[in-house]
Motif scaffolding. Structure first.
Motif, PDB file in Angstrom:
ATOM      1  N   ARG A   1       0.863  -1.187   0.000  1.00 22.25           N
ATOM      2  CA  ARG A   1       0.000   0.000   0.000  1.00 22.25           C
ATOM      3  C   ARG A   1       0.894   1.229   0.000  1.00 22.25           C
ATOM      4  O   ARG A   1       1.910   1.260   0.695  1.00 22.25           O
ATOM      5  N   ILE A   2       0.462   2.261  -0.740  1.00 18.30           N
ATOM      6  CA  ILE A   2       1.221   3.506  -0.739  1.00 18.30           C
ATOM      7  C   ILE A   2       0.690   4.370   0.396  1.00 18.30           C
ATOM      8  O   ILE A   2      -0.434   4.878   0.360  1.00 18.30           O
ATOM      9  N   ALA A   3       1.515   4.517   1.426  1.00 19.56           N
ATOM     10  CA  ALA A   3       1.081   5.226   2.627  1.00 19.56           C
ATOM     11  C   ALA A   3       1.248   6.730   2.473  1.00 19.56           C
ATOM     12  O   ALA A   3       0.503   7.514   3.063  1.00 19.56           O
ATOM     13  N   ARG A   4       2.238   7.141   1.691  1.00 18.23           N
ATOM     14  CA  ARG A   4       2.500   8.568   1.541  1.00 18.23           C
ATOM     15  C   ARG A   4       3.346   8.763   0.284  1.00 18.23           C
ATOM     16  O   ARG A   4       4.163   7.917  -0.073  1.00 18.23           O
ATOM     17  N   VAL A   5       3.135   9.913  -0.393  1.00 14.65           N
ATOM     18  CA  VAL A   5       3.978  10.219  -1.562  1.00 14.65           C
ATOM     19  C   VAL A   5       4.603  11.591  -1.361  1.00 14.65           C
ATOM     20  O   VAL A   5       4.077  12.424  -0.637  1.00 14.65           O
ATOM     21  N   GLU A   6       5.736  11.791  -2.007  1.00 14.98           N
ATOM     22  CA  GLU A   6       6.323  13.133  -2.005  1.00 14.98           C
ATOM     23  C   GLU A   6       6.891  13.427  -3.390  1.00 14.98           C
ATOM     24  O   GLU A   6       7.394  12.548  -4.083  1.00 14.98           O
ATOM     25  N   SER A   7       6.772  14.706  -3.771  1.00 13.14           N
ATOM     26  CA  SER A   7       7.426  15.131  -5.003  1.00 13.14           C
ATOM     27  C   SER A   7       8.702  15.856  -4.617  1.00 13.14           C
ATOM     28  O   SER A   7       8.790  16.455  -3.549  1.00 13.14           O
ATOM     29  N   LEU A   8       9.678  15.767  -5.511  1.00 13.04           N
ATOM     30  CA  LEU A   8      11.026  16.247  -5.175  1.00 13.04           C
ATOM     31  C   LEU A   8      11.449  17.325  -6.165  1.00 13.04           C
ATOM     32  O   LEU A   8      11.443  17.085  -7.382  1.00 13.04           O
ATOM     33  N   PRO A   9      11.807  18.497  -5.685  1.00 15.86           N
ATOM     34  CA  PRO A   9      12.262  19.543  -6.612  1.00 15.86           C
ATOM     35  C   PRO A   9      13.602  19.164  -7.248  1.00 15.86           C
ATOM     36  O   PRO A   9      14.323  18.295  -6.740  1.00 15.86           O
ATOM     37  N   PRO A  10      13.955  19.833  -8.357  1.00 14.51           N
ATOM     38  CA  PRO A  10      15.234  19.536  -9.016  1.00 14.51           C
ATOM     39  C   PRO A  10      16.388  19.642  -8.029  1.00 14.51           C
ATOM     40  O   PRO A  10      16.415  20.523  -7.174  1.00 14.51           O
ATOM     41  N   GLY A  11      17.327  18.699  -8.107  1.00 13.34           N
ATOM     42  CA  GLY A  11      18.500  18.719  -7.226  1.00 13.34           C
ATOM     43  C   GLY A  11      18.295  17.937  -5.947  1.00 13.34           C
ATOM     44  O   GLY A  11      19.251  17.697  -5.207  1.00 13.34           O
ATOM     45  N   VAL A  12      17.063  17.523  -5.652  1.00 11.84           N
ATOM     46  CA  VAL A  12      16.799  16.742  -4.433  1.00 11.84           C
ATOM     47  C   VAL A  12      16.491  15.317  -4.854  1.00 11.84           C
ATOM     48  O   VAL A  12      15.777  15.099  -5.828  1.00 11.84           O
ATOM     49  N   ASN A  13      17.044  14.343  -4.132  1.00 12.95           N
ATOM     50  CA  ASN A  13      16.691  12.973  -4.472  1.00 12.95           C
ATOM     51  C   ASN A  13      16.604  12.104  -3.228  1.00 12.95           C
ATOM     52  O   ASN A  13      16.974  12.529  -2.136  1.00 12.95           O
ATOM     53  N   VAL A  14      16.108  10.903  -3.417  1.00 15.41           N
ATOM     54  CA  VAL A  14      16.008   9.928  -2.331  1.00 15.41           C
ATOM     55  C   VAL A  14      16.954   8.783  -2.689  1.00 15.41           C
ATOM     56  O   VAL A  14      16.695   8.043  -3.653  1.00 15.41           O
ATOM     57  N   PRO A  15      18.063   8.623  -1.956  1.00 16.91           N
ATOM     58  CA  PRO A  15      19.061   7.615  -2.337  1.00 16.91           C
ATOM     59  C   PRO A  15      18.548   6.187  -2.184  1.00 16.91           C
ATOM     60  O   PRO A  15      17.779   5.876  -1.274  1.00 16.91           O
ATOM     61  N   LEU A  16      19.000   5.351  -3.102  1.00 14.41           N
ATOM     62  CA  LEU A  16      18.624   3.935  -3.094  1.00 14.41           C
ATOM     63  C   LEU A  16      19.844   3.093  -2.788  1.00 14.41           C
ATOM     64  O   LEU A  16      20.979   3.493  -3.071  1.00 14.41           O
TER      65      LEU A  16
END
Ligand code: GAL
Length: 634
Positions: A512-527
């Motif tokens: 289930r998708i509990a929460r989403v976020e959009s990311l401005p240019p230059g910001v990321n979520v590392p994997l």
């Protein structure tokens, strides 16, 4: 069927005495098709009700006698000036409430009944006169529906038609209020006649309202086209096409294409690169004179699907265009490369736009196969070369894709209606996935969202599909291959609400998708493993096996080898790695192609294209700059 070439020609632009020589030279260059007529209304009906077909009779005769086959366009993209006197309210109205003026083209609202009737009349005149003409071998309806931002109109005619459309869909204001969630901000209606178009509101209108308006607007285009097709079919057995434009998503091409025999599109690779592609400055510089290596291929595969196998390029860029911010010349070889790329993807015909550069009018800076002084422009020799090569080749055809990507116009509207992040764009998302597949040398099929049987593909991708229909859900469950979905897949109901139980609601996948976020240019979520999510990231809950994690310990990719869900928008390299891994699991052969080199298999042949400005060494052979070569497939 042999692969064939053609050209777009405007006999009404030139003195009659040069038509025979033009026709002779077209034939001598190896062209088969000549498309005419699509903007000629003011010369076909100079005064209301007074038709003047003599010149068109003679033009068709001249072209046909020279051995060319005519594609006749209906002229409804350019209603003459007198039409506006008859129907001052036929002009489309923009979102700011301003009518769009006469003085260019596509100046009509799809919902105006008087204009629709006028279109029926001129199409009937043409169909009765030329429907059985031996030289008229195909038809084109209108020209590039949706180009110049012309699908959405906020006119009185559109409002009336929208209310009718809503009445058919909902039957009552109560049902509509429930579906749209109009209790929010006291937006309830007491009657369907109170509903307006979703523009000029103080802040954003209800997204459910906007989505229905988008569906309605798309249906109006489909109905407008169908009115012409119905008339043509009564008078001709020749195939009927429409010429779509690149990256136009405002109407559902699959629905429109269902009424046609051939889907065609207008390919302007260099214009598109500068005008309608998100890419780095380095990428745009590297491909300045070639166009993006994947943009055309994407549309070839898309329109092959829209045409249910039968498709053409109706307009192919032959030299510099006039309409992009900058208009460089193609590298020598690119006109040939673009043409062969279309053939490799299964095009039956490629027609160049246009025969001779016009010295007057809006497109006087747009190249043709001839210069304005009738001397050959560089594109002509390349077209003639392809004609000779194609004559030596086996029949046209295309091979089945190794992988499939679902493309859905409603999802494009959904994420324009509610982007949630300023740079979240559906086309961009799907194109990123397509590009990653193509860089792996895969043959790709694009599928409509109502595909019922996915069993032919070992890997099926559905990024960003807003709503998964029950039929597609069944097809996903039954698919013996791997289906990869996400981000945002199935995150809206048909009424544009968040589904109960939360998305994605996929069979056999506890996620289930509990929460989403959009990311401005230059910001990321590392994997884990070094990559990152950009633009968009989701928090996934549930017990589905984690296939790839985020560095914060949560899941990025979950599922198994039948159905997997990706909770974000990966950077290009990560996406490529994910897809490569899935291909390896399914034993799909991939190629580690050099930058700018692309491959496509057609029936019995393997084509290699080098989109770069430098030659490339690959697998022991050299592909010249802007070059193509092919060999037989065992
Ligand atoms: C297309 C259009 C043609 C011509 C061409 C110029 O979009 O269908 O009529 O305008 O662009 O590149």
């Amino acid at each position: 069927m042999k692969r064939s070439l053609g050209v777009c020609y405007y006999p009404e632009h030139w003195p009659e005495d040069i038509w025979p020589e033009d026709a002779r030279r077209m034939k001598a260059a190896g062209l088969t098709w000549v498309r005419i007529g699509e903007f000629a209304w003011s010369r076909l009906e100079p005064e209301p009700g007074q038709c003047a077909f003599g010149w068109l009779d003679r033009a068709i005769e001249t072209l046909g006698k020279a051995g060319l086959r005519v594609v006749l366009g209906t002229p409804t993209a350019t209603p003459p000036r007198w039409m506006i006197d008859q129907f001052p309210d036929m002009l489309a109205v923009d979102a700011q409430g301003h009518p769009r003026k006469f003085g260019s083209r596509r100046h009509y609202c799809f919902s105006h009944r008087g204009y629709l009737e006028a279109c029926r009349k001129i199409v009937t005149e043409l169909a009765t006169r030329y429907g059985r003409h031996p030289h008229v071998a195909a038809w084109q309806t209108d020209n590039e529906y949706g180009c110049h931002d012309t699908v959405l109109s906020y006119s009185d005619a559109a409002r009336t038609a929208f209310r009718d459309w809503l009445a058919q869909k909902y039957q009552s204001a109560e049902a509509l209020n429930r579906a749209w969630g109009n209790v929010f901000w006291s937006m309830d209606y007491r009657s369907l006649d109170e509903i307006d178009l979703p523009n000029l509101t103080v802040t954003e209108p209800n997204p459910a309202h906007v989505m229905d308006f988008r569906r309605f607007a798309s249906d109006q285009v489909v109905a407008f086209n169908r009115a012409q097709v119905d008339i043509l079919r009564r008078h001709t057995h020749a195939p009927i096409a429409h010429n779509y434009m690149g990256r136009i998503t405002e109407f559902d091409h699959f629905k429109l294409g269902a009424d046609l025999d051939i889907s065609s599109w207008d390919s302007y690779p260099i214009g598109f690169l500068s005008d309608r592609l998100e890419a780095s400055a380095e990428h745009k510089a590297a491909y300045l004179r070639q166009g993006d290596p994947d943009f055309q291929a994407f549309h070839h595969d898309l329109y092959r699907a829209v045409g249910r196998g039968r498709w053409w390029v109706m307009e192919q860029q032959p030299g510099p265009v006039n309409w992009a911010p900058f208009n460089p010349s193609p590298l020598p070889g690119m006109v040939r490369l673009w043409t062969w790329e279309a053939f490799a993807h299964g095009a039956e015909a490629v027609c160049y736009f246009r025969w001779r550069q016009a010295p007057f009018g809006q497109e006087q800076m747009h190249a043709g196969l001839l210069r304005p002084d009738s001397a050959p422009a560089p594109g002509l020799a390349e077209a003639a070369q392809v004609a000779q090569e194609a004559a030596q080749m086996p029949e046209a055809g295309c091979c089945a894709g190794d992988v499939a990507v679902i493309f859905d116009y409603e999802s494009a509207w959904a994420w324009e209606t509610q982007p949630q992040g300023a740079d979240f764009n559906y086309f961009r998302l799907v194109f990123a996935w397509y590009r990653a597949l193509r860089s792996l040398g895969l043959n790709i099929d694009i599928l409509p969202p109502d595909t019922q049987d996915l069993s032919r593909w070992k890997l099926v991708l559905a990024p960003g599909l807003a709503t998964v229909s029950p039929a597609l859900m069944t097809a996903i469950s039954d698919c013996p291959g791997t289906v990869l979905l996400g981000p945002r897949t199935n995150s809206k109901t048909v009424d544009f609400a968040i589904p109960e139980g939360l998305p994605p609601g996929l069979p056999g996948l506890d996620a289930r998708i509990a929460r989403v976020e959009s990311l401005p240019p230059g910001v990321n979520v590392p994997l884990e493993g070094g990559g990152a999510f950009v633009h968009w990231a989701e928090e996934i809950e549930g017990t589905a096996p984690v296939l790839l994690g985020r560095c914060d310990g949560s899941a990025a990719l979950v599922g198994d080898d039948r159905c997997a869900y990706l909770g974000g928008w990966p950077d290009d390299a990560t996406l490529r790695t994910i897809l490569q891994t899935l291909c390896a699991q399914r034993e799909i052969e991939v190629f580690d192609l050099p930058e700018g080199v692309r491959k496509r298999d057609a029936s019995g042949l393997r084509f290699w294209f080098n989109h770069r400005a430098q030659p490339v060494q690959w697998n022991g052979f050299e592909i010249p700059a802007a070059g193509v070569f092919w060999h037989g497939l065992d």
